[in-house]
Design an enzyme around this catalytic site. Structure first.
Site, PDB file in Angstrom:
ATOM      1  N   SER A  19      16.788 -14.235 -54.029  1.00 16.43           N
ATOM      2  CA  SER A  19      15.877 -13.145 -53.704  1.00 16.43           C
ATOM      3  C   SER A  19      15.008 -12.806 -54.924  1.00 16.43           C
ATOM      4  O   SER A  19      14.417 -13.718 -55.507  1.00 16.43           O
ATOM      5  CB  SER A  19      16.687 -11.954 -53.190  1.00 16.43           C
ATOM      6  OG  SER A  19      15.874 -11.128 -52.419  1.00 16.43           O
TER       7      SER A  19
ATOM      8  N   ASP B 113      16.428 -16.516 -42.301  1.00 15.84           N
ATOM      9  CA  ASP B 113      15.894 -15.584 -43.305  1.00 15.84           C
ATOM     10  C   ASP B 113      14.404 -15.372 -43.029  1.00 15.84           C
ATOM     11  O   ASP B 113      13.593 -16.269 -43.271  1.00 15.84           O
ATOM     12  CB  ASP B 113      16.107 -16.184 -44.708  1.00 15.84           C
ATOM     13  CG  ASP B 113      15.623 -15.267 -45.821  1.00 15.84           C
ATOM     14  OD1 ASP B 113      15.051 -14.205 -45.535  1.00 15.84           O
ATOM     15  OD2 ASP B 113      15.829 -15.630 -46.997  1.00 15.84           O
TER      16      ASP B 113
ATOM     17  N   HIS C  16      18.735 -13.086 -44.456  1.00 15.47           N
ATOM     18  CA  HIS C  16      18.541 -13.141 -45.913  1.00 15.47           C
ATOM     19  C   HIS C  16      19.855 -12.965 -46.685  1.00 15.47           C
ATOM     20  O   HIS C  16      20.076 -13.604 -47.708  1.00 15.47           O
ATOM     21  CB  HIS C  16      17.550 -12.033 -46.291  1.00 15.47           C
ATOM     22  CG  HIS C  16      17.184 -12.010 -47.738  1.00 15.47           C
ATOM     23  ND1 HIS C  16      16.487 -13.036 -48.340  1.00 15.47           N
ATOM     24  CD2 HIS C  16      17.418 -11.092 -48.712  1.00 15.47           C
ATOM     25  CE1 HIS C  16      16.302 -12.744 -49.618  1.00 15.47           C
ATOM     26  NE2 HIS C  16      16.860 -11.581 -49.868  1.00 15.47           N
TER      27      HIS C  16
HETATM   28  N1  COA Z   1      28.349   3.483 -38.062  1.00 18.92           N
HETATM   29  C1  COA Z   1      28.507   3.707 -39.377  1.00 18.92           C
HETATM   30  N2  COA Z   1      28.914   2.769 -40.256  1.00 18.92           N
HETATM   31  C2  COA Z   1      29.152   1.545 -39.775  1.00 18.92           C
HETATM   32  C3  COA Z   1      29.014   1.225 -38.422  1.00 18.92           C
HETATM   33  C4  COA Z   1      28.587   2.268 -37.540  1.00 18.92           C
HETATM   34  N3  COA Z   1      28.416   2.056 -36.238  1.00 18.92           N
HETATM   35  N4  COA Z   1      29.329  -0.074 -38.250  1.00 18.92           N
HETATM   36  C5  COA Z   1      29.680  -0.556 -39.479  1.00 18.92           C
HETATM   37  N5  COA Z   1      29.568   0.418 -40.385  1.00 18.92           N
HETATM   38  C6  COA Z   1      29.855   0.352 -41.815  1.00 18.92           C
HETATM   39  C7  COA Z   1      31.252  -0.140 -42.085  1.00 18.92           C
HETATM   40  O1  COA Z   1      32.183   0.916 -41.998  1.00 18.92           O
HETATM   41  C8  COA Z   1      31.111  -0.673 -43.506  1.00 18.92           C
HETATM   42  O2  COA Z   1      31.084   0.433 -44.382  1.00 18.92           O
HETATM   43  P1  COA Z   1      31.475   0.277 -45.941  1.00 18.92           P
HETATM   44  O3  COA Z   1      30.616  -0.835 -46.514  1.00 18.92           O
HETATM   45  O4  COA Z   1      31.132   1.615 -46.534  1.00 18.92           O
HETATM   46  O5  COA Z   1      32.931  -0.056 -45.978  1.00 18.92           O
HETATM   47  C9  COA Z   1      29.705  -1.264 -43.479  1.00 18.92           C
HETATM   48  O6  COA Z   1      29.006  -0.649 -42.405  1.00 18.92           O
HETATM   49  C10 COA Z   1      29.749  -2.760 -43.262  1.00 18.92           C
HETATM   50  O7  COA Z   1      28.457  -3.247 -43.372  1.00 18.92           O
HETATM   51  P2  COA Z   1      28.067  -4.715 -42.939  1.00 18.92           P
HETATM   52  O8  COA Z   1      26.628  -4.906 -43.214  1.00 18.92           O
HETATM   53  O9  COA Z   1      28.509  -4.985 -41.533  1.00 18.92           O
HETATM   54  O10 COA Z   1      28.990  -5.589 -43.912  1.00 18.92           O
HETATM   55  P3  COA Z   1      28.852  -7.126 -44.245  1.00 18.92           P
HETATM   56  O11 COA Z   1      30.210  -7.556 -44.656  1.00 18.92           O
HETATM   57  O12 COA Z   1      28.174  -7.889 -43.165  1.00 18.92           O
HETATM   58  O13 COA Z   1      27.865  -7.142 -45.505  1.00 18.92           O
HETATM   59  C11 COA Z   1      27.068  -6.346 -47.592  1.00 18.92           C
HETATM   60  C12 COA Z   1      28.287  -6.591 -46.714  1.00 18.92           C
HETATM   61  C13 COA Z   1      27.585  -5.681 -48.868  1.00 18.92           C
HETATM   62  C14 COA Z   1      26.344  -7.659 -47.932  1.00 18.92           C
HETATM   63  C15 COA Z   1      26.061  -5.421 -46.841  1.00 18.92           C
HETATM   64  O14 COA Z   1      26.721  -4.277 -46.400  1.00 18.92           O
HETATM   65  C16 COA Z   1      24.913  -5.002 -47.706  1.00 18.92           C
HETATM   66  O15 COA Z   1      24.973  -4.052 -48.460  1.00 18.92           O
HETATM   67  N6  COA Z   1      23.811  -5.761 -47.571  1.00 18.92           N
HETATM   68  C17 COA Z   1      22.673  -5.558 -48.404  1.00 18.92           C
HETATM   69  C18 COA Z   1      22.843  -6.363 -49.660  1.00 18.92           C
HETATM   70  C19 COA Z   1      21.538  -6.528 -50.336  1.00 18.92           C
HETATM   71  O16 COA Z   1      21.127  -5.684 -51.106  1.00 18.92           O
HETATM   72  N7  COA Z   1      20.884  -7.632 -49.989  1.00 18.92           N
HETATM   73  C20 COA Z   1      19.543  -7.867 -50.372  1.00 18.92           C
HETATM   74  C21 COA Z   1      19.395  -8.564 -51.591  1.00 18.92           C
HETATM   75  S1  COA Z   1      17.697  -8.564 -51.954  1.00 18.92           S
END
Ligand code: COA
Length: 385
Positions: A156, A326, A364
């Site tokens: 990224s 992506d 992505h």
């Molecule tokens: N209501 C509220 N919260 C919910 C929900 C709902 N209906 N469904 C899921 N969630 C919450 C879960 O409780 C969990 O919370 P926690 O992280 O506080 O424990 C979270 O959503 C899970 O998120 P999810 O996106 O499904 O997890 P993942 O395992 O697929 O991905 C990450 C993990 C860390 C990659 C993702 O959460 C993230 O932050 N992505 C962005 C990363 C980033 O910056 N990428 C860009 C780089 S430029």
């Protein structure tokens, strides 16, 4: 417990009033600190340096430092990406990752103290570019005595920085590095108009939040709603239709609910999920930093400059990895970029340019979550390094 790989965490002053950092905007920064972390041992000939550049809101903590240490943004040792015996093996490589200029995780940025006023810069911080970030990073490596880089890699915004390393810097041409290979993941030579537009809308959400206060909000305050909306928009761009379908689809937040309740509160699980992601982000990131970093990536455009890549005499390979779902950095754009670079290479060049697209149903964020394909790709890249 004794760590299996040496780890160092530190900061370096890379600009002073006597040696300010020139910026693309024409301005200068007289005080710049860069936060960094390293893992592994530098070889006596200093030829095993692997520089990892982090993504937009990441930090220098790419990897944990001990078996029970804090997980890095590229996971923990047991995920197998980075650590002792992993694909990026910290027993072999001296891994370094630094926090970008403009961030709020230890390097100089809008939350730092402006030496001229004694207060936080906030919106008095100058506009910065990806090239400025890399210039500061080059100064850091120079200060640490490293001018040979076996590999520069990133995903990224980290991929943008990696590509920036392949271009010349007219502001500090004296910083010459001997680079063997570049690995660019889920990234590109510039943002698409769609991504540019999403950044613009996100910044408006921040700047139109009354709590932004022109950027001079009190410490601990700030435009929480605006930043949360900006992140929710950004978060959607990290996903793809399939991953959204799997996460929440069109399900109601209340699993017992069978039909709409006819109000503007949270009805769908997706709404709740996005609010959760937005809220989490506001707890860890500074709104002004978000403005500065997204602006930097908006300006980034090295497509033409990369046609000069063969000028890096030591460079053996440019590896580019895309994911087919992506839509922030679509594979077609990476393909176009690699074709353009290949086309510009002189006939007798030995530079290898390789582009691979992996299938993913994640979008992505696949570079953070889908390990198998990534590991195979990295293994292939690093085997000859
Ligand atoms: N209501 C509220 N919260 C919910 C929900 C709902 N209906 N469904 C899921 N969630 C919450 C879960 O409780 C969990 O919370 P926690 O992280 O506080 O424990 C979270 O959503 C899970 O998120 P999810 O996106 O499904 O997890 P993942 O395992 O697929 O991905 C990450 C993990 C860390 C990659 C993702 O959460 C993230 O932050 N992505 C962005 C990363 C980033 O910056 N990428 C860009 C780089 S430029």
């Amino acid at each position: 417990m004794i760590p299996l790989c040496p780890h160092e965490k530190g900061t370096r002053r890379v600009a002073t009033p006597d040696h300010p950092l020139p910026l693309d905007s024409g301005e200068f920064l007289e005080e710049v600190i860069i936060q960094y972390e390293t893992w592994g041992k530098l070889s006596p000939s200093k030829d095993n340096v692997l520089l990892i550049c982090h993504a937009l809101t990441g930090d220098a903590h790419v990897c944990q430092d001990a078996p029970d240490g804090i997980e890095g943004w590229w996971g923990q040792w047991e995920d197998g990406t980075i650590g002792p015996g992993c694909v990026i093996d910290t027993n072999r490589w001296f891994v370094i990752c630094s926090n970008v200029l403009g961030s709020c995780y230890g390097s100089t940025g809008p939350t730092s103290i402006n030496p001229h006023t004694g207060r936080m810069y906030q919106m008095d911080f100058p506009i910065i570019t990806v090239s400025d970030m890399v210039r500061a990073q080059k100064r850091l490596l120079y200060a640490l005595g490293m001018t040979q880089l076996a590999c520069v890699m990133g995903a990224s915004l980290g991929g943008c920085q990696t590509l920036q390393w392949a271009t010349s810097d007219p502001l500090e041409p004296e910083h010459v590095f001997d680079i063997k290979q570049l690995i660019v993941i889920a990234s590109g030579a510039r943002l698409s108009p769609m991504a540019l537009g999403l950044n613009a809308v996100g910044r408006q959400a921040v700047q139109l939040d009354p709590a932004w206060e022109g950027g001079y909000y009190p410490e601990g305050g700030g435009p929480e709603s605006g930043l949360s909306i900006a992140r929710q928009l950004g978060h959607l761009s990290f996903l793809c239709p399939l991953s959204l379908e799997r996460k929440t689809g069109r399900r109601f937040q209340n699993p017992l609910q069978a039909k709409p309740q006819y109000h503007f509160g949270i009805e769908f699980a997706l709404e709740s999920y996005l609010v959760h992601q937005g809220r989490k982000f506001t707890q860890r990131f500074d709104a002004n930093s978000y403005l500065y970093l997204t602006r930097a990536i908006d300006y980034f455009d090295v497509e033409d400059a990369l046609c000069d890549i063969h000028r890096l005499a030591s460079l053996k390979a440019l590896h580019v990895l895309s994911y087919d779902s992506d839509w922030l950095f679509p594979p077609e754009e990476s393909h176009h970029l690699c074709a353009k670079v290949l086309h510009s290479l002189p006939e007798n060049t030995h530079l290898q340019v390789r582009h691979q697209t992996l299938h993913s149903s994640i979008g992505h964020d696949a570079f953070l979550l889908e390990r198998d394909g990534l590991h195979q790709f990295l293994r292939d890249c690093l085997i000859d390094a």
